[in-house]
Design a protein around this motif. Structure first.
Motif, PDB file in Angstrom:
ATOM      1  N   PRO A   1       0.821  -1.212   0.000  1.00 18.64           N
ATOM      2  CA  PRO A   1       0.000   0.000   0.000  1.00 18.64           C
ATOM      3  C   PRO A   1       0.855   1.262   0.000  1.00 18.64           C
ATOM      4  N   TYR A   2       0.210   2.349  -0.313  1.00 18.63           N
ATOM      5  CA  TYR A   2       0.833   3.672  -0.364  1.00 18.63           C
ATOM      6  C   TYR A   2       1.597   3.954   0.923  1.00 18.63           C
ATOM      7  N   GLY A   3       2.901   4.235   0.773  1.00 14.75           N
ATOM      8  CA  GLY A   3       3.718   4.585   1.931  1.00 14.75           C
ATOM      9  C   GLY A   3       4.229   3.408   2.727  1.00 14.75           C
ATOM     10  N   ARG A   4       3.914   2.182   2.273  1.00 15.20           N
ATOM     11  CA  ARG A   4       4.368   0.981   2.992  1.00 15.20           C
ATOM     12  C   ARG A   4       4.920  -0.048   1.986  1.00 15.20           C
ATOM     13  N   GLU A   5       5.825   0.412   1.158  1.00 15.50           N
ATOM     14  CA  GLU A   5       6.341  -0.413   0.068  1.00 15.50           C
ATOM     15  C   GLU A   5       7.647  -1.127   0.409  1.00 15.50           C
ATOM     16  N   HIS A   6       8.185  -0.897   1.615  1.00 15.97           N
ATOM     17  CA  HIS A   6       9.533  -1.362   1.929  1.00 15.97           C
ATOM     18  C   HIS A   6       9.676  -2.876   1.775  1.00 15.97           C
ATOM     19  N   ALA A   7       8.707  -3.639   2.283  1.00 17.41           N
ATOM     20  CA  ALA A   7       8.810  -5.097   2.210  1.00 17.41           C
ATOM     21  C   ALA A   7       8.818  -5.567   0.757  1.00 17.41           C
ATOM     22  N   THR A   8       7.970  -4.976  -0.068  1.00 15.89           N
ATOM     23  CA  THR A   8       7.946  -5.352  -1.486  1.00 15.89           C
ATOM     24  C   THR A   8       9.249  -4.976  -2.172  1.00 15.89           C
ATOM     25  N   ALA A   9       9.778  -3.798  -1.864  1.00 19.84           N
ATOM     26  CA  ALA A   9      11.044  -3.372  -2.465  1.00 19.84           C
ATOM     27  C   ALA A   9      12.172  -4.327  -2.085  1.00 19.84           C
ATOM     28  N   ARG A  10      12.235  -4.739  -0.812  1.00 22.57           N
ATOM     29  CA  ARG A  10      13.288  -5.671  -0.383  1.00 22.57           C
ATOM     30  C   ARG A  10      13.128  -7.028  -1.071  1.00 22.57           C
TER      31      ARG A  10
ATOM     32  N   SER B   1      22.983  -3.520 -10.941  1.00 19.65           N
ATOM     33  CA  SER B   1      22.963  -2.975  -9.586  1.00 19.65           C
ATOM     34  C   SER B   1      21.520  -2.798  -9.119  1.00 19.65           C
ATOM     35  N   TRP B   2      21.194  -3.340  -7.933  1.00 20.25           N
ATOM     36  CA  TRP B   2      19.853  -3.249  -7.357  1.00 20.25           C
ATOM     37  C   TRP B   2      19.965  -2.741  -5.935  1.00 20.25           C
ATOM     38  N   ARG B   3      19.168  -1.746  -5.591  1.00 18.04           N
ATOM     39  CA  ARG B   3      19.211  -1.256  -4.219  1.00 18.04           C
ATOM     40  C   ARG B   3      17.829  -0.782  -3.781  1.00 18.04           C
ATOM     41  N   VAL B   4      17.627  -0.786  -2.474  1.00 14.84           N
ATOM     42  CA  VAL B   4      16.409  -0.266  -1.865  1.00 14.84           C
ATOM     43  C   VAL B   4      16.744   1.061  -1.208  1.00 14.84           C
ATOM     44  N   ASP B   5      15.991   2.098  -1.563  1.00 18.30           N
ATOM     45  CA  ASP B   5      16.175   3.430  -0.982  1.00 18.30           C
ATOM     46  C   ASP B   5      14.994   3.743  -0.069  1.00 18.30           C
ATOM     47  N   PRO B   6      15.158   3.596   1.255  1.00 18.48           N
ATOM     48  CA  PRO B   6      14.065   3.971   2.159  1.00 18.48           C
ATOM     49  C   PRO B   6      13.850   5.481   2.139  1.00 18.48           C
ATOM     50  N   LEU B   7      12.605   5.882   2.149  1.00 21.59           N
ATOM     51  CA  LEU B   7      12.285   7.301   2.286  1.00 21.59           C
ATOM     52  C   LEU B   7      12.285   7.655   3.757  1.00 21.59           C
ATOM     53  N   PRO B   8      12.541   8.922   4.101  1.00 22.54           N
ATOM     54  CA  PRO B   8      12.509   9.307   5.512  1.00 22.54           C
ATOM     55  C   PRO B   8      11.178   8.951   6.149  1.00 22.54           C
ATOM     56  N   ALA B   9      11.224   8.466   7.379  1.00 24.72           N
ATOM     57  CA  ALA B   9      10.001   8.074   8.088  1.00 24.72           C
ATOM     58  C   ALA B   9       9.061   9.261   8.207  1.00 24.72           C
ATOM     59  N   VAL B  10       7.802   9.011   7.938  1.00 25.65           N
ATOM     60  CA  VAL B  10       6.762  10.022   8.044  1.00 25.65           C
ATOM     61  C   VAL B  10       5.743   9.527   9.045  1.00 25.65           C
ATOM     62  N   ASP B  11       5.253  10.428   9.898  1.00 27.11           N
ATOM     63  CA  ASP B  11       4.300  10.029  10.925  1.00 27.11           C
ATOM     64  C   ASP B  11       3.167   9.204  10.334  1.00 27.11           C
ATOM     65  N   GLY B  12       2.965   8.020  10.884  1.00 24.01           N
ATOM     66  CA  GLY B  12       1.865   7.185  10.456  1.00 24.01           C
ATOM     67  C   GLY B  12       2.155   6.321   9.245  1.00 24.01           C
ATOM     68  N   LEU B  13       3.175   6.650   8.465  1.00 25.57           N
ATOM     69  CA  LEU B  13       3.518   5.887   7.262  1.00 25.57           C
ATOM     70  C   LEU B  13       5.038   5.733   7.200  1.00 25.57           C
ATOM     71  N   PRO B  14       5.600   4.852   8.025  1.00 24.00           N
ATOM     72  CA  PRO B  14       7.062   4.838   8.198  1.00 24.00           C
ATOM     73  C   PRO B  14       7.819   3.921   7.258  1.00 24.00           C
TER      74      PRO B  14
ATOM     75  N   VAL C   1       2.919  11.372   2.472  1.00 25.64           N
ATOM     76  CA  VAL C   1       4.213  10.846   2.061  1.00 25.64           C
ATOM     77  C   VAL C   1       4.668  11.585   0.819  1.00 25.64           C
ATOM     78  N   ALA C   2       5.876  12.153   0.878  1.00 27.56           N
ATOM     79  CA  ALA C   2       6.428  12.756  -0.332  1.00 27.56           C
ATOM     80  C   ALA C   2       6.637  11.645  -1.350  1.00 27.56           C
ATOM     81  N   GLY C   3       6.214  11.869  -2.586  1.00 25.60           N
ATOM     82  CA  GLY C   3       6.288  10.833  -3.596  1.00 25.60           C
ATOM     83  C   GLY C   3       7.705  10.323  -3.788  1.00 25.60           C
ATOM     84  N   GLY C   4       7.808   9.024  -4.091  1.00 26.28           N
ATOM     85  CA  GLY C   4       9.121   8.429  -4.265  1.00 26.28           C
ATOM     86  C   GLY C   4       9.892   9.007  -5.427  1.00 26.28           C
ATOM     87  N   VAL C   5       9.203   9.418  -6.489  1.00 28.27           N
ATOM     88  CA  VAL C   5       9.908   9.996  -7.628  1.00 28.27           C
ATOM     89  C   VAL C   5      10.481  11.359  -7.249  1.00 28.27           C
TER      90      VAL C   5
END
Length: 438
Positions: A35-44, A58-71, A184-188
């Motif tokens: 879901p929106y703002g909770r993509e980390h598990a899918t990215a990993r 080259s493959w990497r996961v870039d976590p976005l800064p934690a945002v209240d409620g959507l970390p 959540v600031a968009g990933g792009v």
């Protein structure tokens, strides 16, 4: 600079697209909710799969800064560079329009059963169907496999290139009007803020049967009516009599009047983008206290903007329409508030820009026919974010089949269509890379 690709290289990149790899990628993408703002598990999960299957990239996961409620927001980024070449970004997103939580999504889908699993049918007319393929897992899988095919073919032949694949967080539109900290600031946007902008970009997302060089923008609107709360037992003396919910009809009629006027004022356009507006949410009262009439009624609208639209003017027009329409109704004594939040402005890429020419040449090579001209398209994606940052961008993607009538959460695609678009994305990358070295 040329839009032609040597035939041997074209055949090589087509052959490098592996249908089995595409279906395996789709299985990894759909193995869990994203879901929106909770993509980390899918990215990993996807990064681990891709790094094991294609270790030369080259493959990497870039976590976005934690945002209240959507970390747990995160991007997946892949890259391949050889020599000196302009960067091409292949973009799609990891989040799905529905969350994957059946209880949460049921208000939209009408279904509260388990999320439908990915299904594959084999044979010459093979079809794949499952949850979230339309937004945007099918196109994302095609983009990933197309990226791999182009990077592999170009590397093996020593052609200079710089390719980046971005499967981003928070690519679907969301709005939390009463919780700005929860956005959540968009990933792009995060990607562009921390790295140099690419020379051009391709947005991989399902859409019309053609190439979009322009896309509309979007904004959210909220209409709020407020009054004193009353118990249901005193509904005849409430303001308005019967309560806000029982007087909803004139509000909806006024919103439809606004919509017709808004669209009529933009009806003479002949370019790719079009306008639209609709009510997507109505809220009032508390389910656990239906013996109390609500003192607040909120209606949330989504509005697609075209070039020249001014959000403040749209808000004022909507407020004026409602004020006039409700003046002779029982709602005239309620407090009316109209607010708007722009998401993105409409933006376009010149049709003669190199990336537009590369996309058209690749489309012709893969489909053996020119793309269908598009008029009045009303879907907005992160293509407008890229164009707003000065990145020439095109959008194109596989078209879905008619959905499952028994479960609208199940999107259906021809496997051949997904493979075709993987080859198309790969060909655009090859066109772009060979042109940048001419």
């Amino acid at each position: 600079m040329t839009d032609e690709v040597p035939e041997a290289l074209g055949r090589a990149v087509d052959a490098a697209v592996d249908p089995d790899a595409l279906l395996d990628t789709l299985a990894v993408l759909t193995a869990g909710p994203s879901p929106y703002g909770r993509e980390h598990a899918t990215a990993r999960r996807l990064a681990a799969f891709a790094a094991d299957r294609w270790p030369h990239l080259s493959w990497r996961v870039d976590p976005l800064p934690a945002v209240d409620g959507l970390p747990d927001a995160a991007n997946l980024v892949a890259s391949c560079t050889h020599g000196d070449a302009d960067e091409l970004l292949l973009y799609s997103h990891l989040d799905t329009s529905l969350t994957g939580d059946p209880g949460f999504d049921a208000a939209v889908t009408g279904h509260d059963g388990p999320v439908p699993a990915l299904r594959r049918q084999v044979g010459p007319d093979a079809v794949v169907d499952g949850f979230g393929l339309g937004v945007a897992r099918a196109a994302a899988a095609s983009a990933l496999v197309g990226f791999v095919a182009a990077a592999t073919a170009l590397r093996d032949r020593g052609v200079p290139h710089r390719l980046t694949l971005l499967l981003a967080a928070a690519g679907t539109h969301r709005h939390l009007p009463d919780d700005p900290a929860g956005q959540v600031a968009g990933g792009v946007a995060y990607h562009l803020d921390h790295l140099s902008a690419p020379a051009a970009a391709v947005v991989a997302k399902s859409g019309p049967p053609g190439i979009l060089t322009a896309e509309p923008g979007a904004m959210f609107l909220r209409v709020r009516l407020q009054t004193r709360h009353h118990p249901v037992l005193a509904r005849d003396t409430a303001v308005p009599p019967g309560g806000l919910i029982m007087n909803l009809a004139p509000v909806l009629a006024a919103l439809e009047t606004f919509r017709r006027a808004h669209l009529d004022a933009r009806a003479d356009r002949s370019d790719q983008v079009g306008a639209e507006v609709g009510v997507g949410s109505v809220g009032a009262g508390r389910p656990g206290k239906p013996d109390l009439l609500p003192g607040r009624l909120d209606l949330h609208l989504y509005l697609v903007t075209i070039p020249g639209d001014e959000p403040d003017t749209i808000v004022a027009d909507l407020r004026d329409t409602l004020t006039r329409a409700l003046a002779d109704t029982p709602l005239r004594d309620c407090v009316l508030d109209v607010a708007g939040w722009p998401v993105h402005s409409a933006a376009a890429t010149p049709i003669d820009a190199p990336i537009s020419r590369h996309a058209h040449a690749a489309w012709q090579a893969v489909h053996h026919a020119p793309p269908t001209p598009i008029r009045g398209w009303t879907g907005s994606t992160d293509g407008v974010v890229l164009r707003g940052r000065g990145v020439p961008t095109v959008r194109l993607g596989p078209a879905p089949l008619v959905g499952d009538p028994d479960d609208p959460r199940r999107d259906r695609y021809e496997v051949a269509e997904l493979v075709r678009f993987a080859r198309l994305y790969a060909r655009i990358a090859v066109h772009s890379s060979t042109a940048s070295t001419d």
